[in-house]
Design an enzyme around this catalytic site. Structure first.
Site: not given
Ligand code: ADE
Ligand code: ZN
Length: 332
Positions: A14, A16, A194, A197, A275-276
């Site tokens: 996961h 991005h 997603h 969340e 994630d980021d």
């Protein structure tokens, strides 16, 4: 423990790719492309990364991505992430990319995917890092726009293993994308979304029953529904959990309140992901370390989380077994 967590072979499911854009690279690309950023320095930009919720993050995140213009920019972005993976012993990755963030401002689909996939090929040849690229639809846009994006992806299906669904969960439930997910599924693509969340456990249920996803991204709010928790465990549905993201976006007010280890304890196939990372304070090792500091993560738990990442990745059975062997050797 720090050494153990960094040296442990890992997979990331996961991530991005646009979320790996570090402030330094953002400034470099802005300069290279003659773009004026609304920040005077890297420090000022970093200081602005104080988010109250998901939307608070998404606005500057999409703005930051505007510095990405050429195929080389997408290559450099992806390669910088791969260098981090190599440093942290991440041996398999399944990055997301959001074509609509780029095509909607006039960057051709080909520019985006060619840059990213060339870096992923180099990751394999230079570092032995295997990968599978996942194309996400932005859920704040329409299903029609998602269909259009799927159409644009047709010439590149040999480089895309699956599709996902990201951006603002509130107000954009999975039901909105039922038809486009059915089409992607019929095309043989793997599916993730997603869900749970910021949105309710029902979004996890609908992603499973109506979108027929193979994995849930985040899914932490599934814990609000005990029957759903039992189902996830029984049906072995993996959740790609992102601890630092969840605290930075205030899904949990403190890492000590994170439920990942409780879910692991009741048999839900949870995994750790970043994630980021450029926005949330860390890559894979930092996410594991945060769990160690706040929740006293043990080596056994770290190994089990990683075993889940390998087993529930979209890699071939052969590659999964190869990675599991590496992990067992590391643990021994
Ligand atoms: N896009 C990038 N990061 C995201 C997140 N955490 N949730 C939804 N969409 C995203
Ligand atoms: Zn995400």
């Amino acid at each position: 423990m720090e050494h153990f967590l960094n040296a442990m072979p890992k997979a990331e499911l996961h991530l991005h790719i646009e979320g790996t854009l570090e402030p330094e690279l953002m400034f470099k690309l802005a300069e290279r492309n003659g773009i004026e950023l609304p920040y005077s320095s890297v420090d000022q930009l970093r200081a602005a990364y104080d988010f109250g919720n998901l939307q608070d993050f998404l606005d500057p995140y999409y703005q930051g991505a505007e510095v990405l213009q050429t195929e080389q920019d997408f290559y450099d972005l992806t390669w910088a992430y791969i260098e981090r993976c190599h440093e942290q012993n991440v041996i398999h990755i399944e990055p997301f990319f959001d074509p609509q963030t780029h095509t909607d401002r006039g960057i051709p689909f080909a520019t985006v995917i060619n840059g990213i996939s060339r870096a992923l090929e180099d990751a394999k040849t230079r570092y032995g890092i295997s990968s599978g690229l996942i194309m996400c639809f932005l859920r704040h846009l329409s299903e029609e726009q998602a269909f259009d994006t799927l159409q644009q992806a047709l010439p590149y299906l040999d480089r895309i293993i699956g599709i996902g669904l990201d951006s603002s969960e509130q107000g954009h439930p999975p039901t909105k994308f039922q038809r486009v997910f059915a089409k992607a599924r019929a095309m043989g693509l793997l599916l993730v979304a997603h869900a749970g969340e910021e949105g309710p456990a029902q979004n996890v249920i609908d992603s499973l029953d109506l979108l027929h996803v193979d994995r849930i991204d985040h899914g932490v709010r599934a814990a609000d529904d005990p029957a759903l928790m039992r189902r996830l465990a029984e049906e072995k549905i993996a959740l790609t959990v992102c601890p630092l993201s969840n605290t930075r976006l205030r899904v949990f007010s403190d890492m000590r309140e994170h439920n990942i280890l409780q879910m692991l304890a009741v048999g839900v196939k949870v995994t750790v992901n970043s994630d980021d990372p450029a926005y949330f304070g860390g890559y894979m090792t930092e996410n594991f370390l945060a769990l160690y500091h706040a929740l006293n993560l043990s080596k056994e738990q770290a190994l089990e989380l990683t075993r889940n990442s390998f087993e529930y990745s979209f890699a071939s059975r052969e590659r999964k077994d190869e990675m599991l062997v590496l992990l067992n050797r590391f643990a021994a």
